[in-house]
Design a protein around this motif. Structure first.
Motif, PDB file in Angstrom:
ATOM      1  N   ALA A 130      -7.966  -4.042   1.363  1.00 14.11           N
ATOM      2  CA  ALA A 130      -8.772  -5.265   1.419  1.00 14.11           C
ATOM      3  C   ALA A 130      -8.490  -6.155   0.204  1.00 14.11           C
ATOM      4  O   ALA A 130      -8.311  -7.371   0.342  1.00 14.11           O
ATOM      5  CB  ALA A 130     -10.249  -4.912   1.492  1.00 14.11           C
ATOM      6  N   LEU A 131      -8.429  -5.542  -0.978  1.00 14.20           N
ATOM      7  CA  LEU A 131      -8.164  -6.314  -2.192  1.00 14.20           C
ATOM      8  C   LEU A 131      -6.756  -6.901  -2.163  1.00 14.20           C
ATOM      9  O   LEU A 131      -6.539  -8.052  -2.565  1.00 14.20           O
ATOM     10  CB  LEU A 131      -8.343  -5.430  -3.428  1.00 14.20           C
ATOM     11  CG  LEU A 131      -9.778  -4.983  -3.727  1.00 14.20           C
ATOM     12  CD1 LEU A 131      -9.803  -4.025  -4.916  1.00 14.20           C
ATOM     13  CD2 LEU A 131     -10.667  -6.192  -3.995  1.00 14.20           C
ATOM     14  N   TYR A 189     -10.938   9.382  -0.259  1.00 19.86           N
ATOM     15  CA  TYR A 189      -9.564   8.886  -0.367  1.00 19.86           C
ATOM     16  C   TYR A 189      -9.338   7.726   0.595  1.00 19.86           C
ATOM     17  O   TYR A 189      -8.733   6.707   0.240  1.00 19.86           O
ATOM     18  CB  TYR A 189      -8.560  10.005  -0.070  1.00 19.86           C
ATOM     19  CG  TYR A 189      -8.236  10.874  -1.263  1.00 19.86           C
ATOM     20  CD1 TYR A 189      -7.574  10.350  -2.363  1.00 19.86           C
ATOM     21  CD2 TYR A 189      -8.562  12.230  -1.277  1.00 19.86           C
ATOM     22  CE1 TYR A 189      -7.254  11.145  -3.454  1.00 19.86           C
ATOM     23  CE2 TYR A 189      -8.253  13.038  -2.365  1.00 19.86           C
ATOM     24  CZ  TYR A 189      -7.592  12.488  -3.448  1.00 19.86           C
ATOM     25  OH  TYR A 189      -7.287  13.280  -4.534  1.00 19.86           O
ATOM     26  N   ALA A 205      -8.703   1.965   1.768  1.00 20.51           N
ATOM     27  CA  ALA A 205      -9.217   0.803   2.502  1.00 20.51           C
ATOM     28  C   ALA A 205      -9.607  -0.316   1.548  1.00 20.51           C
ATOM     29  O   ALA A 205      -9.328  -1.500   1.807  1.00 20.51           O
ATOM     30  CB  ALA A 205     -10.414   1.213   3.355  1.00 20.51           C
ATOM     31  N   VAL A 206     -10.255   0.049   0.448  1.00 19.76           N
ATOM     32  CA  VAL A 206     -10.638  -0.954  -0.546  1.00 19.76           C
ATOM     33  C   VAL A 206      -9.396  -1.617  -1.133  1.00 19.76           C
ATOM     34  O   VAL A 206      -9.340  -2.839  -1.309  1.00 19.76           O
ATOM     35  CB  VAL A 206     -11.493  -0.322  -1.669  1.00 19.76           C
ATOM     36  CG1 VAL A 206     -11.665  -1.288  -2.835  1.00 19.76           C
ATOM     37  CG2 VAL A 206     -12.853   0.091  -1.130  1.00 19.76           C
ATOM     38  N   PHE A 207      -8.370  -0.781  -1.409  1.00 21.24           N
ATOM     39  CA  PHE A 207      -7.131  -1.349  -1.943  1.00 21.24           C
ATOM     40  C   PHE A 207      -6.503  -2.313  -0.945  1.00 21.24           C
ATOM     41  O   PHE A 207      -6.041  -3.397  -1.317  1.00 21.24           O
ATOM     42  CB  PHE A 207      -6.124  -0.260  -2.288  1.00 21.24           C
ATOM     43  CG  PHE A 207      -4.778  -0.809  -2.673  1.00 21.24           C
ATOM     44  CD1 PHE A 207      -4.567  -1.332  -3.931  1.00 21.24           C
ATOM     45  CD2 PHE A 207      -3.739  -0.848  -1.752  1.00 21.24           C
ATOM     46  CE1 PHE A 207      -3.339  -1.877  -4.284  1.00 21.24           C
ATOM     47  CE2 PHE A 207      -2.501  -1.382  -2.090  1.00 21.24           C
ATOM     48  CZ  PHE A 207      -2.306  -1.896  -3.363  1.00 21.24           C
ATOM     49  N   LEU A 236      -7.002  -5.005   8.156  1.00 25.25           N
ATOM     50  CA  LEU A 236      -7.588  -3.657   8.131  1.00 25.25           C
ATOM     51  C   LEU A 236      -7.522  -2.954   9.480  1.00 25.25           C
ATOM     52  O   LEU A 236      -7.703  -1.737   9.550  1.00 25.25           O
ATOM     53  CB  LEU A 236      -9.046  -3.740   7.673  1.00 25.25           C
ATOM     54  CG  LEU A 236      -9.277  -4.174   6.219  1.00 25.25           C
ATOM     55  CD1 LEU A 236     -10.759  -4.445   5.983  1.00 25.25           C
ATOM     56  CD2 LEU A 236      -8.771  -3.116   5.256  1.00 25.25           C
ATOM     57  N   TRP A 275      -9.723  -9.278   7.492  1.00 25.49           N
ATOM     58  CA  TRP A 275     -10.247  -8.272   8.412  1.00 25.49           C
ATOM     59  C   TRP A 275      -9.177  -7.819   9.404  1.00 25.49           C
ATOM     60  O   TRP A 275      -9.150  -6.657   9.795  1.00 25.49           O
ATOM     61  CB  TRP A 275     -11.472  -8.816   9.166  1.00 25.49           C
ATOM     62  CG  TRP A 275     -12.644  -9.056   8.272  1.00 25.49           C
ATOM     63  CD1 TRP A 275     -13.145 -10.261   7.876  1.00 25.49           C
ATOM     64  CD2 TRP A 275     -13.450  -8.063   7.640  1.00 25.49           C
ATOM     65  NE1 TRP A 275     -14.211 -10.092   7.040  1.00 25.49           N
ATOM     66  CE2 TRP A 275     -14.433  -8.751   6.873  1.00 25.49           C
ATOM     67  CE3 TRP A 275     -13.450  -6.667   7.644  1.00 25.49           C
ATOM     68  CZ2 TRP A 275     -15.394  -8.083   6.124  1.00 25.49           C
ATOM     69  CZ3 TRP A 275     -14.413  -5.997   6.893  1.00 25.49           C
ATOM     70  CH2 TRP A 275     -15.366  -6.693   6.150  1.00 25.49           C
ATOM     71  N   LEU A 285     -11.521   5.725   1.873  1.00 27.70           N
ATOM     72  CA  LEU A 285     -12.277   4.552   1.412  1.00 27.70           C
ATOM     73  C   LEU A 285     -11.530   3.842   0.289  1.00 27.70           C
ATOM     74  O   LEU A 285     -11.450   2.607   0.256  1.00 27.70           O
ATOM     75  CB  LEU A 285     -13.667   4.976   0.941  1.00 27.70           C
ATOM     76  CG  LEU A 285     -14.557   3.853   0.397  1.00 27.70           C
ATOM     77  CD1 LEU A 285     -14.816   2.817   1.486  1.00 27.70           C
ATOM     78  CD2 LEU A 285     -15.876   4.429  -0.130  1.00 27.70           C
ATOM     79  N   GLY A 286     -10.974   4.646  -0.621  1.00 32.52           N
ATOM     80  CA  GLY A 286     -10.222   4.061  -1.723  1.00 32.52           C
ATOM     81  C   GLY A 286      -9.028   3.262  -1.237  1.00 32.52           C
ATOM     82  O   GLY A 286      -8.766   2.145  -1.714  1.00 32.52           O
ATOM     83  N   THR A 308       0.839  -1.202   0.000  1.00 26.10           N
ATOM     84  CA  THR A 308       0.000   0.000   0.000  1.00 26.10           C
ATOM     85  C   THR A 308       0.871   1.247   0.000  1.00 26.10           C
ATOM     86  O   THR A 308       0.603   2.208  -0.734  1.00 26.10           O
ATOM     87  CB  THR A 308      -0.926   0.008   1.238  1.00 26.10           C
ATOM     88  OG1 THR A 308      -1.739  -1.169   1.220  1.00 26.10           O
ATOM     89  CG2 THR A 308      -1.807   1.241   1.242  1.00 26.10           C
TER      90      THR A 308
END
Length: 203
Positions: A186-187, A177, A182-184, A140, A137, A179-180, A83
């Protein structure tokens, strides 16, 4: 092969320590050093986390023991450092980050070399146990705590580590930003879990 892999990991650990210490010393000499600011960067924290995880993997490997917790921590550390690499090289490469990353070679080590190595290490070397999707999880949890602390600091003393988290942009923009990212994460976590099932290079 085990000796080679452990040697590469030790070199990565040393590279992180040297880069962080060099940048720290540079910040102190320049007069811009603030302890909580310097160590508040996700870059610094994620590099130290991956260094610790790789060092633990070396110890576990040298003892030839299965270490599920080490694998989980290393998987999470791989997500965090990946990340760091992606966010810096897409959103922050041209941004001014005070005087905390103005030592070019140290910045390259922390933002490019180590993220690339960590992902390849996790992908290629088969000395890690298989992770499961529900563990994503856990990946995160740390970034969420880090983000809360940063937002509190931004709202109180005005310091934020990265421009896209600046409250002056509006909390709606900051939330998008966050959220973006966080999504990355998670992926990337799902991808790391998937890679843990591969056995490309036996160790």
């Amino acid at each position: 092969m085990r000796i080679l892999v452990n040697s590469l990991r030790l070199i990565a650990v040393i590279a992180v320590v040297v880069a962080v210490v060099a940048q720290l010393q540079h910040a102190v000499v320049s007069g811009n050093f603030r302890f909580w600011n310097f160590f508040g960067y996700f870059t610094i924290q994620s590099n130290l986390i991956i260094a610790g995880a790789l060092a633990a993997a070396v110890v576990s490997s040298s003892r030839r023991r299965s270490a599920t917790r080490v694998d989980l921590v290393r998987g999470a550390a791989t997500v965090y450092i990946a990340t760091t690499g992606l966010v810096f090289n897409t959103l922050l490469a041209e941004a001014a980050l005070a005087a905390n990353f103005d030592l070019p070679w140290a910045s390259d080590v922390m933002h490019k070399v180590i993220p690339a190595y960590a992902v390849l290490d996790w992908l290629l070397f088969a000395d890690r146990g298989r992770l499961v999707l529900r563990q994503v999880w856990w990946f995160l949890l740390y970034p969420a705590v880090w983000l809360v602390v940063v937002l509190i600091r931004g709202a109180t003393d005005g310091w934020v580590p990265y421009p896209f988290l600046d409250p002056d942009l509006g909390y709606g923009v900051v939330a998008l930003y966050a959220l973006g990212v966080a999504v990355f994460i998670a992926l990337m976590g799902v991808l790391v879990v998937g890679m843990s099932r591969l056995r490309i290079v036996p160790v």
